[in-house]
Write a protein that holds these residues in place. Structure first.
Motif: not given
Length: 132
Positions: A36-42, A52-61
């Motif tokens: 699971k990855w959260k955005y730290s800097h975009v 704009q990416y606060e509270n967003r994350y991606i999960e690679f399975k």
């Protein structure tokens, strides 16, 4: 002795895919990506858009699917795969009216850190993600 030298050489070369590292890794790119990855800097063309990416994350399975979340609500599902040289990750989204494909250049892939770059015409977006 030759086997030990060959093994050491294979280990050293296994991590040399990315511009910003790691130089050496005992974990495969797949094992490093599955997380699971959260955005730290975009940034987009050098402008910080991280808010704009606060509270967003991606999960690679493991099953080569990815899930995109906003505040723990699923936004999109996708399928992912690496390029043959592991320098790119391809995402395929099945949307209501059409399929969308995106390509990201991997700058860094570590167990706890993922840096991606996406070029789209005259727009360059850099994503720094960290373990969620």
């Amino acid at each position: 002795m030759k086997i030990k030298t060959l093994l050491l050489l294979l280990i050293l070369l296994s991590g040399c895919y990315y511009d910003d590292g790691p130089i050496v890794s005992l974990r495969t790119p797949e094992k490093r990506l599955i997380n699971k990855w959260k955005y730290s800097h975009v940034t987009v063309n050098g402008s910080d858009v991280t808010k704009q990416y606060e509270n967003r994350y991606i999960e690679f399975k493991k099953d080569n699917t990815a899930a995109f979340f906003f505040k723990d609500l699923l936004i999109n599902d996708a399928k992912w795969k690496f390029s043959d040289d592991y320098r790119y990750i391809y995402l395929s989204f099945a949307l209501k009216n059409n399929d969308l494909k995106k390509e990201y250049y991997i700058l860094k892939l570590r167990k706890e850190e993922l840096w991606l770059k996406k070029d789209s015409g005259d727009t360059s977006t850099y994503y720094k993600l960290e373990e969620y």
